[in-house]
Structure formats: structure tokens, C-alpha cells
Write a protein that holds these residues in place. Sequence first.
Motif, mmCIF file in Angstrom:
data_model
loop_
_atom_site.group_PDB
_atom_site.id
_atom_site.type_symbol
_atom_site.label_atom_id
_atom_site.label_comp_id
_atom_site.label_asym_id
_atom_site.label_seq_id
_atom_site.Cartn_x
_atom_site.Cartn_y
_atom_site.Cartn_z
ATOM 1 N N HIS A 50 3.833 13.923 -1.888
ATOM 2 C CA HIS A 50 4.027 14.544 -3.903
ATOM 3 C C HIS A 50 5.125 13.272 -4.426
ATOM 4 O O HIS A 50 4.520 13.462 -5.811
ATOM 5 C CB HIS A 50 4.784 15.616 -4.249
ATOM 6 C CG HIS A 50 4.249 16.904 -2.666
ATOM 7 N ND1 HIS A 50 2.869 17.066 -3.009
ATOM 8 C CD2 HIS A 50 4.768 17.947 -1.787
ATOM 9 C CE1 HIS A 50 2.433 18.105 -2.111
ATOM 10 N NE2 HIS A 50 3.597 18.379 -1.320
ATOM 11 N N LEU A 57 4.211 10.712 -7.479
ATOM 12 C CA LEU A 57 4.503 11.064 -8.671
ATOM 13 C C LEU A 57 4.551 8.982 -9.474
ATOM 14 O O LEU A 57 4.290 8.567 -10.485
ATOM 15 C CB LEU A 57 5.708 11.441 -8.477
ATOM 16 C CG LEU A 57 5.600 12.229 -8.973
ATOM 17 C CD1 LEU A 57 7.175 13.511 -8.496
ATOM 18 C CD2 LEU A 57 5.518 13.233 -9.778
ATOM 19 N N ASP A 107 10.471 16.990 -3.054
ATOM 20 C CA ASP A 107 9.149 16.393 -1.837
ATOM 21 C C ASP A 107 9.206 17.482 -0.370
ATOM 22 O O ASP A 107 10.432 16.859 0.527
ATOM 23 C CB ASP A 107 8.990 15.154 -1.552
ATOM 24 C CG ASP A 107 7.433 15.220 -1.117
ATOM 25 O OD1 ASP A 107 6.525 16.110 -0.343
ATOM 26 O OD2 ASP A 107 6.617 14.750 -1.782
ATOM 27 N N LEU A 122 5.074 16.481 -14.797
ATOM 28 C CA LEU A 122 4.428 15.762 -14.201
ATOM 29 C C LEU A 122 3.459 16.206 -13.730
ATOM 30 O O LEU A 122 2.545 16.111 -12.422
ATOM 31 C CB LEU A 122 6.245 16.700 -12.841
ATOM 32 C CG LEU A 122 7.742 16.082 -13.532
ATOM 33 C CD1 LEU A 122 8.131 16.174 -11.981
ATOM 34 C CD2 LEU A 122 7.021 14.096 -13.468
ATOM 35 N N ALA A 181 12.280 7.416 -6.992
ATOM 36 C CA ALA A 181 10.920 8.679 -7.231
ATOM 37 C C ALA A 181 11.748 9.761 -8.540
ATOM 38 O O ALA A 181 11.279 9.698 -9.236
ATOM 39 C CB ALA A 181 10.971 9.649 -6.623
ATOM 40 N N VAL A 217 9.494 10.023 -12.226
ATOM 41 C CA VAL A 217 10.175 11.404 -13.138
ATOM 42 C C VAL A 217 10.705 10.724 -14.421
ATOM 43 O O VAL A 217 9.766 11.578 -15.214
ATOM 44 C CB VAL A 217 11.237 12.219 -12.179
ATOM 45 C CG1 VAL A 217 11.408 13.424 -12.817
ATOM 46 C CG2 VAL A 217 10.529 12.919 -10.551
ATOM 47 N N LEU A 267 7.342 9.634 -16.394
ATOM 48 C CA LEU A 267 6.305 10.870 -16.623
ATOM 49 C C LEU A 267 7.370 11.284 -17.394
ATOM 50 O O LEU A 267 6.320 11.803 -18.818
ATOM 51 C CB LEU A 267 6.480 11.059 -15.718
ATOM 52 C CG LEU A 267 5.557 10.497 -14.950
ATOM 53 C CD1 LEU A 267 5.089 11.343 -13.500
ATOM 54 C CD2 LEU A 267 3.928 10.220 -14.446
#
Length: 461
Positions: free
Chosen positions: A161, A165, A286, A324, A446, A450, A453
Motif C-alpha cells: 500500500h 502511495l 500499511d 489518498l 511514505a 502522504v 498527495l
Amino acid sequence: MTLYSSTPYSELSVGMEAEIRRLCRAEDFFVFANASGNHNPMHLPREDHDGDGTPDEPVAPSMWVASLFSAVFGNMLPGPGTLYKGQTLRFLDRARAGEELTVKVRLTELKPDRVACFETWIEAEDGRRIVEGVAEVIAPERSVTFDDEDLPGLTVRRHVHFDRLLDLAEPLDPIPTAVVCPEEENALAGALLAAEHTLIRPILIGDSGKIAEVAAQIGADLTGFELLDEPDHDQAAATGVRLIHEGRANALMKGHLHTSRLLRHIVKRDGGLRTGKRLSHVFVMDVPGLDHLLMVTDAAINITPTLEEKVDITQNAIDLGLSLGIEQPKVGILSAIETVNPKIPSTIDAAVLSKMAERGQIKGGLVDGPLAMDNAVDIEAAKTKGIRSLVAGHADILVVPNMEAGNMLAKELTFVAHAEAAGIVMGALCPIILNSRADDDKARLASCAVAALYHEWRKRP
């Protein structure tokens, strides 16, 4: 549970056949790499095998493909109780992740001492042969029955996951990011790694001497990066906030300083980064074995949030989920039980939040509660308790009663369930990236993905 029964040697006859179908999965290749010790990158996902700069679908390890013959012999023909005596192999083609293979065996000869000879081959979906050969096995003397109920399952510690991303965020323009006090190895390396992946354009704020020293220790070249010399941590935090107001940065990233020192400048009524919403922290997790991202909030800022504050905490998490790519985030409001009990205040808060979402006071997601942890994330637990809900068993977001519960839950998922956790503060003028000193490279990347995004989502009309 699957029940297997064998055909004893006395009942075998030439011409008998059996087959199974098996989907090649990247997870199988990771298991094979760990079990065999073969770490050839040709067989591992997300590796650039041909050097063109793009990850390729991994090639199935040939010996893993050949091992599928044993599944037919051990489970079907002759079945449980069978032992291998010999196997020849000729590899004709390659299989890749995502292909379905058909594994076939045909009995060609019966020999003394319960030896059975088989023609063996494996076909791809388009009919081409991947491998062929001849096997000799020792068939069981009598029928054996076996069920696999007690066979332990495996969960591959792979964070697909977060990979998704990163794939979504990397085409975006890098966010100018004020990195406050990257004066420690992980803090600086994380910011530079995110820059390498074009997620952020870091503006380094802190003691320039210490930052240069750390860069030398990790072999990093700071040429081309903006560096603002500010040895005092308090002033460095203030400078980071000021860069947001000046428009020179669109995100804030915590380095090697106390979170409280950074937050003190963020929450200032005059010159801080407050909006009309309550600030709240979201762990984006995740979790291996879970087929979707899981968010936990609030586990870092709001110690004992009121109902009013939980409204903002819930809305912040929904907004992040939407950014997301979750079309309609499912929010489980957690408590110790799944029924309203006036003696447990968190159950009353959960019921009120659910009703507020029904009335449109919380927007963009499905909200239900109170839910206990088990029936929030496990559909069987929800069915056992008789809970009928679009959220129960499928929650994307877990809203916890207080910071203690949230912090314990996030740490348990990280250190017991081997989850990776990205951290971001919501409700401010910009995304605020909060990393822990224990975070590895994937978690730090990540967190930046995040933030990127969410920043992009906020720009939409």
C-alpha cells in the motif's frame, strides 16, 4: 479446511492423471527467497531487471515453478503419504507474477517397491509449456487422509500500500518543505531520500555545522540544497513556520527536535499555522495481510479530546483518506464495546459522531460507532456480534477515544503486526510531516508521499 485422500499403490493404473491451477504471486517469490536463500533480484518485485529505469514484473524462480509438481503428488495423485524418489526437469519458458499456471502429471509406469513413474509438465494460460520432465515417486501402501485445518498460514511483511502511495506521488511536483533541525542521521537522510524521489524540495533549517557533519557521516552531498543556519531549535521552528507564511514552503517536516517545541510555534494564535479546525495527528499504516491502508487518529496530539474536538479529528482523517484515493472512507469510532453504555463516555461520543455524519455535519465518509477493535476491522467478528454496518469489518479509519489508546494501538500494529507507519498532522495551514526516530526509509518516504498527495488534493476546486 481441505480434506485430502490418497490412492494407494495397489489402486494405481497407468494413464491416471491429475492437475492443479496456481496463480503466480509476488508474495510466493518473497517466501521462496526467504526459504531457499536465493535473493536474485530477477525474482523480486519492484526491481529494475533490464536497467531501463522502470520496475519489471518479476520472473518466477524456476525451482519454485518446478516445486508445484510436489503439490499434485502430495495432495492428489497418489496423494498424502507419497515420497519423491527422483525428478528430471527441462525449462522451456518463463512465468511471471500474475500468470496462472496449470500443473499436470500423468502416470506412465508402475515399478516394484511401490515406485510410480509420471510424465510431468506445466503450462501457462496461453498453452505454452514452462517446464517438463519425468518424476518417480514412492506411492503410499494404504490410503491416507489428511486435512489442512492446523496448517499455519503465512503473512508476507510486504508493504504494497505504501508502494502504491509512492507511485501516485512521485509524478507530482516536489513540495517545497521546511525541514526543521535535520541534525541527526535519520532526519537528514529521510529528507534527502524524499528529495531523491522528487516528493519534496527540502529547505534545511538548523545548525549548519551539525547538518554538514551529519551529511559527511552518511556520505551525502548538500550541494544545491537551501540551508538556513539557525543553531537554536526554538528559532529554527519559528523560521520553519515563517517560511510557510511567506509562501517559500508548502509543508513542514520535523527533524531532530522535540515535537512539543515545533508544535508550540504551529499552534500560536498570532503567527502560527492554525485554521478553524482542531489540529490532529493521523498515522497512515500499511499492515501486512490487510488489503487496504489503515489510519489511526489521534495518537500524538490530543490527549483527551472532547466530543467537539473529535468532530474535527474525524473530519481531518476523512479528508486525508479522500486525498489518498479512498473514494468514501469508512470510519470506525472505537470504544471497548460496540453498544452504547452511559458509564463509558466514549460510547456516547461514538454514537453522537455517527449521527452527526448521518446529518451531514461530518462529510465525505461513512461513520459508525461505537465499535470495538475486533469488529471494526474483522468482518467475521462483526457477524458474530450481529453488527450490520457498512463500516464494521471494513474500517479504513479508526478514531480512538484518547491519545493513550491511539498511541498503544499504533505501536502494537508497528512492533507486533510489523506495520509501517507514516505520520502527518492535519488541520493546519499546510501538511506537517512528523516522523519518529524509529521510522525506517519506507516510512519516511511514505510520510512525504502522504503530504504530497494531501497538498495536491487541497488545490482542487
